[in-house]
Design a protein around this motif. Sequence first.
Motif, short mmCIF file in Angstrom:
data_model
loop_
_atom_site.label_atom_id
_atom_site.label_comp_id
_atom_site.label_asym_id
_atom_site.label_seq_id
_atom_site.Cartn_x
_atom_site.Cartn_y
_atom_site.Cartn_z
N GLU A 108 0.92 -1.18 0.09
CA GLU A 108 -0.02 -0.02 0.16
C GLU A 108 0.91 1.17 0.10
OE1 GLU A 108 -2.64 1.23 -0.90
OE2 GLU A 108 -4.00 0.10 0.08
N MET A 109 0.92 1.96 -1.04
CA MET A 109 1.63 3.56 -1.13
C MET A 109 0.52 4.29 -1.75
SD MET A 109 5.46 2.50 -2.52
CE MET A 109 5.92 4.14 -1.58
N GLY A 402 -0.93 9.31 -15.36
CA GLY A 402 -1.04 8.80 -14.03
C GLY A 402 -1.59 7.58 -13.65
N GLU A 403 -2.79 7.25 -14.45
CA GLU A 403 -3.60 6.35 -14.04
C GLU A 403 -2.93 4.93 -15.00
OE1 GLU A 403 -6.01 5.65 -12.24
OE2 GLU A 403 -6.62 7.24 -11.54
N TYR A 410 -0.17 -1.40 -9.93
CA TYR A 410 -1.05 -2.31 -9.11
C TYR A 410 -0.97 -3.76 -9.66
CZ TYR A 410 -5.21 -3.72 -6.49
OH TYR A 410 -5.94 -4.30 -5.45
N GLN A 411 -0.98 -4.00 -10.97
CA GLN A 411 -0.60 -5.40 -11.46
C GLN A 411 0.46 -6.14 -10.75
OE1 GLN A 411 0.04 -5.38 -15.77
NE2 GLN A 411 -2.23 -5.02 -16.17
N LEU A 412 1.57 -5.38 -10.57
CA LEU A 412 2.74 -5.88 -10.11
C LEU A 412 2.90 -5.80 -8.61
CD1 LEU A 412 5.23 -4.34 -12.73
CD2 LEU A 412 4.22 -6.45 -12.68
N GLY A 413 2.03 -5.29 -7.91
CA GLY A 413 1.77 -5.51 -6.61
C GLY A 413 1.93 -4.39 -5.67
N VAL A 414 1.86 -2.97 -6.49
CA VAL A 414 1.96 -1.90 -5.47
C VAL A 414 0.90 -0.70 -5.73
CG1 VAL A 414 3.48 0.21 -4.92
CG2 VAL A 414 4.35 -1.86 -5.73
N GLN A 415 0.24 -0.46 -4.79
CA GLN A 415 -0.67 0.52 -5.04
C GLN A 415 -0.25 2.17 -4.86
OE1 GLN A 415 -4.31 0.71 -5.44
NE2 GLN A 415 -5.10 1.58 -3.60
N VAL A 416 -0.42 2.69 -6.01
CA VAL A 416 -0.07 4.17 -5.81
C VAL A 416 -1.28 5.10 -6.44
CG1 VAL A 416 2.36 3.92 -6.25
CG2 VAL A 416 1.06 4.30 -8.08
N LYS A 451 11.33 -0.77 -5.88
CA LYS A 451 11.91 -1.55 -6.88
C LYS A 451 11.08 -1.95 -8.02
CE LYS A 451 15.43 -4.46 -4.36
NZ LYS A 451 15.64 -5.49 -3.52
N ILE A 452 9.73 -2.20 -7.72
CA ILE A 452 8.92 -2.46 -8.63
C ILE A 452 8.49 -1.40 -9.61
CG2 ILE A 452 6.40 -2.75 -9.00
CD1 ILE A 452 6.46 -4.94 -6.61
N ILE A 453 8.49 -0.01 -8.78
CA ILE A 453 8.27 1.08 -9.51
C ILE A 453 9.42 1.37 -10.46
CG2 ILE A 453 8.10 3.79 -9.02
CD1 ILE A 453 6.26 3.07 -6.56
N LYS A 454 10.62 1.51 -10.06
CA LYS A 454 11.64 1.69 -10.75
C LYS A 454 11.99 0.54 -11.99
CE LYS A 454 16.93 1.45 -10.47
NZ LYS A 454 17.03 2.06 -11.65
N LYS A 455 11.39 -0.51 -11.78
CA LYS A 455 11.40 -1.55 -12.85
C LYS A 455 10.47 -1.05 -14.22
CE LYS A 455 9.96 -5.82 -13.00
NZ LYS A 455 9.88 -7.28 -11.96
#
Lengths: 459, 459
Positions: A108-109, A402-403, A410-416, A451-455
């Motif tokens: 959750e971010m 943004g969306e 989200y698909q990769l496991g992070v909520q922003v 890390k996920i975001i960076k990827k």
Amino acid sequence: MPVNSFEDYPMSWKPDFSKIKGPLYKAIAAKLEADIKNGLLTPGTKLPPQRELADFLDINLSTITRAFKLCEQKGVICATVGNGTFVASDAAANPYLLPEEDVSGIIEMGPLFPATTTDEIVAQLKKMISEPNFGKLFQYGRPGGTPWQKETGAKLLRKAGYDVNPENLLLTSGGQNAIAAILAGLFQPGDRIGTDMLTFPGLKTAANMLGIQLIPIQQKDNEITEAGLHYACKNENIKGIYVIPDYHNPTTHTMSVATRKRIALIAQKKHLIVIEDAIHSLLLENPLVPIAAYAPEQVLYISSLSKVASPGLRLAYMAVPKQYRKKLSEALYNMNISVSPIMAELASRIIISGAMDNIIESHRTQNRLRNSIVDRYLKNYKIMGEPDCIIRWLILPERFTGESFAAKAYQLGVQVYGAERFVVGNTKPTGAVRLAIAAPESLAKLEEAVKIIKKILDK
Amino acid sequence: MPVNSFEDYPMSWKPDFSKIKGPLYKAIAAKLEADIKNGLLTPGTKLPPQRELADFLDINLSTITRAFKLCEQKGVICATVGNGTFVASDAAANPYLLPEEDVSGIIEMGPLFPATTTDEIVAQLKKMISEPNFGKLFQYGRPGGTPWQKETGAKLLRKAGYDVNPENLLLTSGGQNAIAAILAGLFQPGDRIGTDMLTFPGLKTAANMLGIQLIPIQQKDNEITEAGLHYACKNENIKGIYVIPDYHNPTTHTMSVATRKRIALIAQKKHLIVIEDAIHSLLLENPLVPIAAYAPEQVLYISSLSKVASPGLRLAYMAVPKQYRKKLSEALYNMNISVSPIMAELASRIIISGAMDNIIESHRTQNRLRNSIVDRYLKNYKIMGEPDCIIRWLILPERFTGESFAAKAYQLGVQVYGAERFVVGNTKPTGAVRLAIAAPESLAKLEEAVKIIKKILDK
DNA sequence: CAATTTGTGGCTACACATTTA
DNA sequence: TTAAATGTGTAGCCACAAATT
């Protein structure tokens, strides 16, 4: 019957009302809203001019105006004289920033959770509870707080750079409660409030519920311009403005002293109601003087404990000019009768004992630590926000909105949250996402998320 | 210029707009409101017909209508077709039932304070606080409450005679918070809600703030009549009704089963939103089945802890039909984000542990004791209310109005509230006062107050 | 029961101000 | 700078329906 056929004209919306019953203007408004909600008209679309639509439907211009007004008050369209009417940019976005019901597997971010430091608070409560008169706190509290609670509140606000008379304080059940009371108590449906082009969604949803319109004010370098504010006063007829001076949500920008003074001056001249949301101010080591200090008779200054101490306290202090005190007390009464007397007392003791300083300092330490992790991975990207701030604002490469980025994450496991959620009126959303750096439950989780975001960015 | 001179006509209001600037209808509305507020037009006065006023001012009828509509939404006048327009009965009364700032020397029987029994609550909190995970409660709470909090809430509601699915519950920061959320979330400015002719002032002030109109429904023997409700649906276009089924505030009346069923039936047929304020229901030893049980899809059932456990908990449970859940969650979020997680948890434990039963029982004992004192002195007067009830409704001899009696009592050191504060629309206020029997701090103080009241009546 | 009184609400007309080209 | 485009807001007209007489 229309005199002319419009079938050749390129009109973005060609509704049919040949077989409706009931009031025409309501039918038009309902159809328009439905066509926006079901995606037939997309955010940003320019609607036909009211005259053209009236002609096409063979009805009076005013009937269209009334229909459009209904939709505008619901926030689904935005009209400007001389320019036309547009589908609102956030018409499709969900503005409610609630945590997901089922968070399994998702880091959750999104929601703005602060760092967690509760030991000192619990300790204070333990001390309090063992005192003989503690039970009295379970009776009714004083609406707006007791004098001693206000005094401790004033002490806290002084740390944020605002030297306020305790008499001018009201206690509220959190920052959102203060905002809702201001909107319901001092504004009428149809009234307008100027904001930044991107702003706190809690304001958007509350204003929307109460039929109050938000008007984006022209900006330069992330700050409201003098010309823009003058324009909004004169031509948009705004009755107030909402600002977040320190660590703006979502852009993290801290407003310059010059702009603060300028806003104060204009507010005094134009009798604007300024809502100064000092939500993050206590996170700054050396907070700048707030607008409220320059125009104490015009500014409602809100200092919530959620982000700097604990959201569970459900408490905020609001500095209220005398002219608005009665109406605001009544609005707070209408919504909640009073704050929780136990929480109010607890907060006072935390402040007086000095525990608050420790709590804030430990939040800062935690925030810095987390931001250093963010920086480590994302330093090559355009990412706004200072070490003490609990959010970062990631400007995305051209290829993302943004969306779209948020969906990918989200698909990769992070909520922003994408910029679309923060957009006001028909502002074009920038390609950006907000990262709530204090929300992940551990540093490891945060690192994993970053890390996920960076990827995604690197790809 | 008017064609005819109206100087000979007896018009109750003859404003002058010869030298105004700005919109006419706003000027008319402002003048009307001012003349009511400054006492030039008194409550109950019949205003000139709109046509006559329009003629007199030589303007269009619609302009008057618009001006009057503004005032009606502010609650200062009441218009009925065929009957005319009247100054609202409560236009002069202060509806905010706040405790006095300076209570020295005055025995308080005005605000609705409950009996005080806090030992069990404090004991539960002490137990809770020593548990290892307690600190987590200072983080954000779940909006609307956690599943387990809802389950305990359902358990409580079952005691009040309502068997509800926990999923359908939402937690709110008290009964007033629930009411405000319903009004803001499910109604629009200009919408109408039917009520008893006398009702809870907290509803009046909240509705007034939000531009929602309250319409008194015809009654017989203190209960809404079927014909009256049908009439209000058809001709007043009400969108919902507000009722207090048990120990009505202020009249103490408990609604019959027949009327409950009737309201449920009509609500289902006419799709009315029923707000059932079960504020006192848990005080009854054998509560009747609520309206909600007969029409669960139409009724918002509110069970507050303030009067039966403790006001300091600032908590209520609201049973919400599925069709309204989303909007209500959002409204609660907009006003408060979430309830206090500590208070919600504490309440759950009090309920589960069985402490709640003891608390309620001790309230009953206290209330009976106090009511017996009231009865001892006032048994020869017409005083409504049962032994378990925390209020009594004193019907006054002809020579008093509610306000005049309240003023007299205040002079002699007792604060009570006159019927005027509870009146809806242009209902003629009955000569009565409400006595909050649990408010005086001790039995001795209560006895002293009742003696004073008796002395005024005897004179 | 019919005529009159009285408020309601939708649609229309129009003057105006700003923005854009 | 001027003309055209475009939305805003007030006031007016009228059909209607309920309540009263």
